[in-house]
Structures are given as C-alpha cells and as structure tokens.
Motif scaffolding. Sequence first.
Motif, PDB file in Angstrom:
ATOM      1  N   VAL A  56       0.850  -1.183   0.000  1.00 12.75           N
ATOM      2  CA  VAL A  56       0.000   0.000   0.000  1.00 12.75           C
ATOM      3  C   VAL A  56       0.891   1.241   0.000  1.00 12.75           C
ATOM      4  CG1 VAL A  56      -1.752   1.319   1.241  1.00 12.75           C
ATOM      5  CG2 VAL A  56      -1.809  -1.184   1.289  1.00 12.75           C
ATOM      6  N   GLU A  57       0.656   2.124  -0.950  1.00 12.07           N
ATOM      7  CA  GLU A  57       1.408   3.379  -1.032  1.00 12.07           C
ATOM      8  C   GLU A  57       0.421   4.531  -0.816  1.00 12.07           C
ATOM      9  OE1 GLU A  57       3.403   5.229  -4.741  1.00 12.07           O
ATOM     10  OE2 GLU A  57       4.923   3.885  -3.873  1.00 12.07           O
ATOM     11  N   ILE A  58       0.575   5.230   0.295  1.00 11.26           N
ATOM     12  CA  ILE A  58      -0.348   6.299   0.670  1.00 11.26           C
ATOM     13  C   ILE A  58       0.277   7.653   0.370  1.00 11.26           C
ATOM     14  CG2 ILE A  58      -1.640   7.364   2.570  1.00 11.26           C
ATOM     15  CD1 ILE A  58      -1.631   4.606   3.930  1.00 11.26           C
ATOM     16  N   HIS A  59      -0.429   8.464  -0.402  1.00 11.69           N
ATOM     17  CA  HIS A  59       0.086   9.776  -0.792  1.00 11.69           C
ATOM     18  C   HIS A  59      -0.490  10.831   0.150  1.00 11.69           C
ATOM     19  CE1 HIS A  59       1.699   8.192  -4.635  1.00 11.69           C
ATOM     20  NE2 HIS A  59       0.702   7.334  -4.488  1.00 11.69           N
ATOM     21  N   ALA A  60       0.204  11.049   1.260  1.00 15.20           N
ATOM     22  CA  ALA A  60      -0.259  12.005   2.269  1.00 15.20           C
ATOM     23  C   ALA A  60       0.902  12.415   3.154  1.00 15.20           C
ATOM     24  CB  ALA A  60      -1.372  11.400   3.111  1.00 15.20           C
ATOM     25  N   ASP A  61       0.846  13.634   3.631  1.00 19.03           N
ATOM     26  CA  ASP A  61       1.877  14.163   4.535  1.00 19.03           C
ATOM     27  C   ASP A  61       1.323  14.100   5.954  1.00 19.03           C
ATOM     28  OD1 ASP A  61       3.984  15.377   5.721  1.00 19.03           O
ATOM     29  OD2 ASP A  61       3.829  17.285   4.665  1.00 19.03           O
ATOM     30  N   VAL A  62       1.687  13.039   6.679  1.00 20.42           N
ATOM     31  CA  VAL A  62       1.175  12.859   8.036  1.00 20.42           C
ATOM     32  C   VAL A  62       2.337  12.669   9.012  1.00 20.42           C
ATOM     33  CG1 VAL A  62      -0.999  11.856   7.247  1.00 20.42           C
ATOM     34  CG2 VAL A  62       0.938  10.357   7.712  1.00 20.42           C
ATOM     35  N   PRO A  63       2.160  13.013  10.291  1.00 21.19           N
ATOM     36  CA  PRO A  63       3.220  12.841  11.292  1.00 21.19           C
ATOM     37  C   PRO A  63       3.652  11.386  11.407  1.00 21.19           C
ATOM     38  CG  PRO A  63       1.437  14.204  12.149  1.00 21.19           C
ATOM     39  CD  PRO A  63       0.946  13.609  10.862  1.00 21.19           C
ATOM     40  N   LYS A  64       4.906  11.171  11.771  1.00 22.28           N
ATOM     41  CA  LYS A  64       5.472   9.820  11.879  1.00 22.28           C
ATOM     42  C   LYS A  64       4.661   8.935  12.810  1.00 22.28           C
ATOM     43  CE  LYS A  64       8.645   6.716  11.044  1.00 22.28           C
ATOM     44  NZ  LYS A  64       8.798   6.120   9.689  1.00 22.28           N
ATOM     45  N   GLN A  65       4.233   9.493  13.934  1.00 22.06           N
ATOM     46  CA  GLN A  65       3.466   8.703  14.902  1.00 22.06           C
ATOM     47  C   GLN A  65       2.149   8.229  14.296  1.00 22.06           C
ATOM     48  OE1 GLN A  65       2.773  10.722  18.594  1.00 22.06           O
ATOM     49  NE2 GLN A  65       1.982   8.919  19.629  1.00 22.06           N
ATOM     50  N   LEU A  66       1.522   9.090  13.495  1.00 23.59           N
ATOM     51  CA  LEU A  66       0.269   8.719  12.846  1.00 23.59           C
ATOM     52  C   LEU A  66       0.521   7.685  11.753  1.00 23.59           C
ATOM     53  CD1 LEU A  66      -2.748   9.083  12.597  1.00 23.59           C
ATOM     54  CD2 LEU A  66      -2.357  11.085  11.144  1.00 23.59           C
ATOM     55  N   GLU A  67       1.655   7.807  11.050  1.00 18.45           N
ATOM     56  CA  GLU A  67       2.016   6.811  10.036  1.00 18.45           C
ATOM     57  C   GLU A  67       2.055   5.417  10.656  1.00 18.45           C
ATOM     58  OE1 GLU A  67       5.658   7.618   8.076  1.00 18.45           O
ATOM     59  OE2 GLU A  67       4.950   9.430   7.045  1.00 18.45           O
ATOM     60  N   GLU A  68       2.691   5.324  11.827  1.00 19.60           N
ATOM     61  CA  GLU A  68       2.832   4.025  12.494  1.00 19.60           C
ATOM     62  C   GLU A  68       1.475   3.457  12.895  1.00 19.60           C
ATOM     63  OE1 GLU A  68       5.467   4.880  15.701  1.00 19.60           O
ATOM     64  OE2 GLU A  68       7.254   5.066  14.414  1.00 19.60           O
ATOM     65  N   ALA A  69       0.581   4.343  13.361  1.00 22.04           N
ATOM     66  CA  ALA A  69      -0.748   3.894  13.771  1.00 22.04           C
ATOM     67  C   ALA A  69      -1.562   3.417  12.570  1.00 22.04           C
ATOM     68  CB  ALA A  69      -1.479   5.030  14.488  1.00 22.04           C
ATOM     69  N   ILE A  70      -1.462   4.148  11.461  1.00 23.07           N
ATOM     70  CA  ILE A  70      -2.182   3.764  10.240  1.00 23.07           C
ATOM     71  C   ILE A  70      -1.660   2.441   9.702  1.00 23.07           C
ATOM     72  CG2 ILE A  70      -2.613   4.392   7.827  1.00 23.07           C
ATOM     73  CD1 ILE A  70      -2.538   7.335   8.731  1.00 23.07           C
ATOM     74  N   GLU A  71      -0.339   2.290   9.677  1.00 22.88           N
ATOM     75  CA  GLU A  71       0.260   1.047   9.183  1.00 22.88           C
ATOM     76  C   GLU A  71      -0.185  -0.145  10.028  1.00 22.88           C
ATOM     77  OE1 GLU A  71       4.650  -0.943   8.206  1.00 22.88           O
ATOM     78  OE2 GLU A  71       4.529   1.052   9.120  1.00 22.88           O
ATOM     79  N   LYS A  72      -0.188   0.036  11.339  1.00 21.97           N
ATOM     80  CA  LYS A  72      -0.597  -1.048  12.240  1.00 21.97           C
ATOM     81  C   LYS A  72      -2.055  -1.425  12.007  1.00 21.97           C
ATOM     82  CE  LYS A  72      -0.814  -2.277  17.153  1.00 21.97           C
ATOM     83  NZ  LYS A  72      -0.578  -1.805  18.548  1.00 21.97           N
ATOM     84  N   LYS A  73      -2.895  -0.424  11.813  1.00 23.37           N
ATOM     85  CA  LYS A  73      -4.322  -0.686  11.605  1.00 23.37           C
ATOM     86  C   LYS A  73      -4.553  -1.429  10.289  1.00 23.37           C
ATOM     87  CE  LYS A  73      -7.363   0.719  13.741  1.00 23.37           C
ATOM     88  NZ  LYS A  73      -8.151   0.105  14.840  1.00 23.37           N
ATOM     89  N   ILE A  74      -3.895  -0.971   9.218  1.00 26.43           N
ATOM     90  CA  ILE A  74      -4.086  -1.606   7.912  1.00 26.43           C
ATOM     91  C   ILE A  74      -3.598  -3.056   7.934  1.00 26.43           C
ATOM     92  CG2 ILE A  74      -3.336  -1.601   5.497  1.00 26.43           C
ATOM     93  CD1 ILE A  74      -3.357   1.450   5.603  1.00 26.43           C
ATOM     94  N   LYS A  75      -2.395  -3.278   8.460  1.00 27.07           N
ATOM     95  CA  LYS A  75      -1.859  -4.636   8.498  1.00 27.07           C
ATOM     96  C   LYS A  75      -2.682  -5.546   9.407  1.00 27.07           C
ATOM     97  CE  LYS A  75       3.018  -3.808   7.324  1.00 27.07           C
ATOM     98  NZ  LYS A  75       4.410  -3.897   7.807  1.00 27.07           N
TER      99      LYS A  75
END
Length: 218
Positions: A178-197
């Motif tokens: 999954v390649e997400i085109h968005a500028d989000v904080p690192k902490q939020l990136e980790e939360a999104i990745e965990k949720k998707i996986k």
Amino acid sequence: MAIKKNDFVELDYIGSLKESNQIFDITNKEEAKKLKIFNEKAEYGSIKVIIGEKQLVKGLEDFLIGKEPGEYKVELTAEQAFGKKNPKLMRIIPMNAFIKQNIKPFPGLQLNLDGLIGTVRSVSGGRVVMDFNHPIAGRDVVYEVKVKGIITDAKEKVGILIHNLHRDIKFDFKSNVVEIHADVPKQLEEAIEKKIKGLVQEVKEVKFVKPKAEDKKK
C-alpha cells in the motif's frame, strides 16, 4: 458466510425510536423518498463498516456477528444503542452567553458550543438548559438492516480504512504493498500502518509518499 469480528460489511439500515416509530437515521435514498423523509442536504448510500471498530452502535454490531448476509430487524435497549442519559451532560448556561453570539435559543435548537453538540431543552429566567447527551440517548431503538455482503477484496478494504481517515487521501495498492500519498506525522504513520496490516491480512508493506508541492496545489 457468517459475519465475524473485523469483517468489512456493506449494509443499509433504517433506525427508528421504539416508542414512536420515528425514524432518526436512514441510508437508502429511495426508501427515504418513499417514506417522505427525504432530506436534500443529507448524504445517502449503503455504508461500508468494519465490525468491531465501533462504527455502529454496540448492540447492532453484537447482533450482526454470526449472521449471514440478508435482512434483519432488531430491537435495542438504550444501553445497547446510544447509552443512558448522563445528568452531568445537562448544563445551565446564562442567556447572556448566547446574546453575545447573536443566538436566540429555543427548545430543540442544536448548537455547537466549544466543540460539543448540544440541544436546547428549555429557556426561562435568563437561563438556558443545554443537553450534551446524544440526541437518542436514553431511548430504546429499532434497526431494520439489510446486509448486502461481506467485502473480501483487499484493495477495497484498504480504501475503506484510508477513506475513514480522510476521503480525499489517494493511495495505490500493488503486489500487496500500500502506497499512501499524504503528509502525516510519523506517529500517525505508524498507527495507520498497524491498523491496515491488522485488518487486511494481504498487506505486507505500507509506504507513505509525501505529495509534491505542485500536487498540493491541485
């Protein structure tokens, strides 16, 4: 195939108050027109939810687990639906606070005060009683639900998850990446990745690509 926790499900529903049959929520546009409660400002359409992610009231989620796609009717107590009325969420506000904002309160008026949605319950003696409980709190409800199907396509599931965050976020899904085109904080990136996986087992990697300056202007 029976519905289980973490399944992605597409459904339509009609929510009504048990004691009066008054409809408070409906997803199907044609059904709303047929019942003469169509609202041009409302958004209609089947909804896609993740069971167990609190996107429906808990009683309805619990009811759907173990059910096959089809049509159902379920009665829920206030505790199973929008909860009991909390007296602490009833507040008395001086009339002057409304006058300063050029607001003339009246019973039934809904207002956003400091980020909280409240309903005016009474106006008297220079005082306004505001109720910040959910409008349906304390009421038994009935849901007529049509479960249209369980979503199994990985790309569609990823899209549902991402659009729950923001409907305008763009993404690509290729070879289980999954390649997400968005500028989000690192902490939020980790939360999104965990949720998707955690919810889409086919996803092996999640990448974040910051949009280019010219893309942001579009």
